[in-house]
Enzyme design. Sequence first.
Site, PDB file in Angstrom:
ATOM      1  N   TYR A  69      21.937  36.425 -34.500  1.00 31.17           N
ATOM      2  CA  TYR A  69      22.391  37.391 -33.488  1.00 31.17           C
ATOM      3  C   TYR A  69      23.835  37.815 -33.721  1.00 31.17           C
ATOM      4  O   TYR A  69      24.683  36.989 -34.058  1.00 31.17           O
ATOM      5  CB  TYR A  69      22.300  36.769 -32.092  1.00 31.17           C
ATOM      6  CG  TYR A  69      20.890  36.534 -31.610  1.00 31.17           C
ATOM      7  CD1 TYR A  69      20.026  37.605 -31.403  1.00 31.17           C
ATOM      8  CD2 TYR A  69      20.446  35.247 -31.347  1.00 31.17           C
ATOM      9  CE1 TYR A  69      18.737  37.391 -30.948  1.00 31.17           C
ATOM     10  CE2 TYR A  69      19.152  35.016 -30.887  1.00 31.17           C
ATOM     11  CZ  TYR A  69      18.308  36.096 -30.690  1.00 31.17           C
ATOM     12  OH  TYR A  69      17.051  35.875 -30.241  1.00 31.17           O
TER      13      TYR A  69
ATOM     14  N   CYS B 256      21.030  29.948 -32.013  1.00 30.00           N
ATOM     15  CA  CYS B 256      20.041  30.614 -31.159  1.00 30.00           C
ATOM     16  C   CYS B 256      19.470  29.620 -30.144  1.00 30.00           C
ATOM     17  O   CYS B 256      19.810  28.445 -30.151  1.00 30.00           O
ATOM     18  CB  CYS B 256      18.903  31.175 -32.012  1.00 30.00           C
ATOM     19  SG  CYS B 256      19.462  32.206 -33.376  1.00 30.00           S
ATOM     20  N   MET B 257      18.569  30.082 -29.308  1.00 22.59           N
ATOM     21  CA  MET B 257      17.984  29.197 -28.300  1.00 22.59           C
ATOM     22  C   MET B 257      17.152  28.094 -28.958  1.00 22.59           C
ATOM     23  O   MET B 257      17.136  26.952 -28.492  1.00 22.59           O
ATOM     24  CB  MET B 257      17.121  29.992 -27.321  1.00 22.59           C
ATOM     25  CG  MET B 257      16.616  29.156 -26.154  1.00 22.59           C
ATOM     26  SD  MET B 257      15.546  30.079 -25.034  1.00 22.59           S
ATOM     27  CE  MET B 257      16.731  31.049 -24.133  1.00 22.59           C
ATOM     28  N   ASP B 258      16.464  28.436 -30.051  1.00 15.55           N
ATOM     29  CA  ASP B 258      15.505  27.494 -30.643  1.00 15.55           C
ATOM     30  C   ASP B 258      15.840  27.090 -32.066  1.00 15.55           C
ATOM     31  O   ASP B 258      15.143  26.250 -32.631  1.00 15.55           O
ATOM     32  CB  ASP B 258      14.109  28.114 -30.720  1.00 15.55           C
ATOM     33  CG  ASP B 258      13.803  28.972 -29.533  1.00 15.55           C
ATOM     34  OD1 ASP B 258      13.809  28.421 -28.426  1.00 15.55           O
ATOM     35  OD2 ASP B 258      13.616  30.187 -29.704  1.00 15.55           O
TER      36      ASP B 258
ATOM     37  N   ARG C  56      38.286   7.665  -8.238  1.00 13.90           N
ATOM     38  CA  ARG C  56      37.010   8.369  -8.289  1.00 13.90           C
ATOM     39  C   ARG C  56      36.171   7.831  -7.139  1.00 13.90           C
ATOM     40  O   ARG C  56      35.916   8.512  -6.180  1.00 13.90           O
ATOM     41  CB  ARG C  56      36.356   8.133  -9.657  1.00 13.90           C
ATOM     42  CG  ARG C  56      35.153   8.987  -9.922  1.00 13.90           C
ATOM     43  CD  ARG C  56      34.669   8.869 -11.358  1.00 13.90           C
ATOM     44  NE  ARG C  56      34.174   7.539 -11.704  1.00 13.90           N
ATOM     45  CZ  ARG C  56      33.607   7.241 -12.866  1.00 13.90           C
ATOM     46  NH1 ARG C  56      33.481   8.166 -13.802  1.00 13.90           N
ATOM     47  NH2 ARG C  56      33.168   6.026 -13.117  1.00 13.90           N
TER      48      ARG C  56
ATOM     49  N   LYS D 264      22.749   3.717 -18.076  1.00 11.56           N
ATOM     50  CA  LYS D 264      22.651   4.942 -17.264  1.00 11.56           C
ATOM     51  C   LYS D 264      22.379   6.133 -18.185  1.00 11.56           C
ATOM     52  O   LYS D 264      22.504   6.019 -19.414  1.00 11.56           O
ATOM     53  CB  LYS D 264      23.944   5.131 -16.474  1.00 11.56           C
ATOM     54  CG  LYS D 264      25.143   5.320 -17.358  1.00 11.56           C
ATOM     55  CD  LYS D 264      26.436   5.485 -16.565  1.00 11.56           C
ATOM     56  CE  LYS D 264      27.572   5.769 -17.518  1.00 11.56           C
ATOM     57  NZ  LYS D 264      28.786   6.180 -16.851  1.00 11.56           N
TER      58      LYS D 264
HETATM   59  C1  LIG Z   1      31.121   2.070 -13.604  1.00 15.25           C
HETATM   60  C2  LIG Z   1      30.918   2.022 -15.078  1.00 15.25           C
HETATM   61  N1  LIG Z   1      30.961   0.839 -15.709  1.00 15.25           N
HETATM   62  C3  LIG Z   1      30.781   0.733 -17.038  1.00 15.25           C
HETATM   63  C4  LIG Z   1      30.550   1.848 -17.812  1.00 15.25           C
HETATM   64  C5  LIG Z   1      30.355   1.687 -19.298  1.00 15.25           C
HETATM   65  O1  LIG Z   1      31.362   2.326 -20.021  1.00 15.25           O
HETATM   66  P1  LIG Z   1      31.350   2.286 -21.610  1.00 15.25           P
HETATM   67  O2  LIG Z   1      30.261   3.168 -22.057  1.00 15.25           O
HETATM   68  O3  LIG Z   1      32.699   2.746 -22.003  1.00 15.25           O
HETATM   69  O4  LIG Z   1      31.103   0.867 -21.991  1.00 15.25           O
HETATM   70  C6  LIG Z   1      30.507   3.105 -17.200  1.00 15.25           C
HETATM   71  C7  LIG Z   1      30.313   4.325 -18.012  1.00 15.25           C
HETATM   72  O5  LIG Z   1      31.068   5.236 -17.983  1.00 15.25           O
HETATM   73  C8  LIG Z   1      30.682   3.194 -15.793  1.00 15.25           C
HETATM   74  O6  LIG Z   1      30.632   4.371 -15.163  1.00 15.25           O
END
Ligand SMILES: Cc1ncc(COP(=O)(O)O)c(C=O)c1O
Length: 366
Positions: A259, A306-308, A131, A35
């Site tokens: 800055y 800074c930004m860049d 959650r 992810k």
């Molecule tokens: C539902 C779920 N499973 C597995 C993972 C993997 O976790 P990790 O990066 O600690 O292995 C995550 C990441 O947070 C997650 O949200």
Amino acid sequence: MSQLRTRIDLAAIAHNTRAVAAHIGEDVRLMAVVKADGYNHGAVEVARVMAAHGAQAVGVATIAEALSLRTAGIDAPVLAWLWDATDTALVAEALKNGIELGVPSLKHLRVLAEQDRPARICLKVETGMHRSGIDRHAWREAFMLAGSAKHLEVTGLFTHFACADDPESAATDEQLAEFRDAIAQAHALGLNVPINHAANSPATLSRRDTHFDQVRVGLALYGLNPLRSEPGIELRPALSWEAEVTVVKPLQPGDAVSYGHTFTADRAGYTAVIPAGYADGVPRAAQGQLEVTIGGRRYAQIGRVCMDQIVVDLGDTPHGVAAGDTAVIMGVGGMSLDELAERLHTINYEIACLPKGRTVRQYVNG
Ligand SMILES: Cc1ncc(COP(=O)(O)O)c(C=O)c1O
């Protein structure tokens, strides 16, 4: 070559995947979590490597992430667990592309039961993270509904640990007991749940009793330690955030930098400018905490971010640093993500997600 890049070592990713696969053994499946664009390492590229080195499945949060893996030609089983039950068009698209859906609530399950497309699903049960996940009082109804809808293929149950980074945490024992109870209830109702999973990286590395049929591992596959103690297997970090020095110049005593003039030189010296700023993911609040590595030597960042760009203090001499030299902001060859996380009072997961903006990815192999 871009003046700001993350170098991703795919050989390290391959090594970590093999190490985790060897640790869990042949009887447990490995789902590689990619992810957030593969924890900012590039989901498509790392998923390919992980699948080639021992991962049997891939896990993502959103359906969009899952679809982009399919578009790139990744045909491994993909699970997506964070989706909007009211977006029926996107759900249909996911199912058409053979995406397995993690079901985080009874409402989500009803949506899948009401549509008539075949769907592979995995039921997420609430065990203590609070959650998402189907609440205990709804398990019976969910298991009966999932079992009775002929077009639904239930691959198993899953849950997620809240405190696995502390292997001694009683919360993990409590969640485990709840999860075992959910599996027992599914069996008692005649629901076939062949692939159950709970363990993330810390649980996978520290507690075998959390492995069940599959583990879902993210962080460790990127070579980062999810535990406060040693990980128990050799993990090789894969990411290095690098930039080309743009300017080296002298500084006189009394010269103030960047800055707000928050840094004033108390001696003559030299500075180097690094083309990475808060628009690229260097937190402005990291002022004074960063140390950039150039030619194997660490130099303190000075003045405002800074930004860049940021400025580093080279000391009394330029130390041979010149425009065009490679500067490691963090990662392999520089300050580790763990060290930076500690300085910024956060976790290595978040630090891996910092590089953005004008940063481009460059893949290397070893
Ligand atoms: C539902 C779920 N499973 C597995 C993972 C993997 O976790 P990790 O990066 O600690 O292995 C995550 C990441 O947070 C997650 O949200």
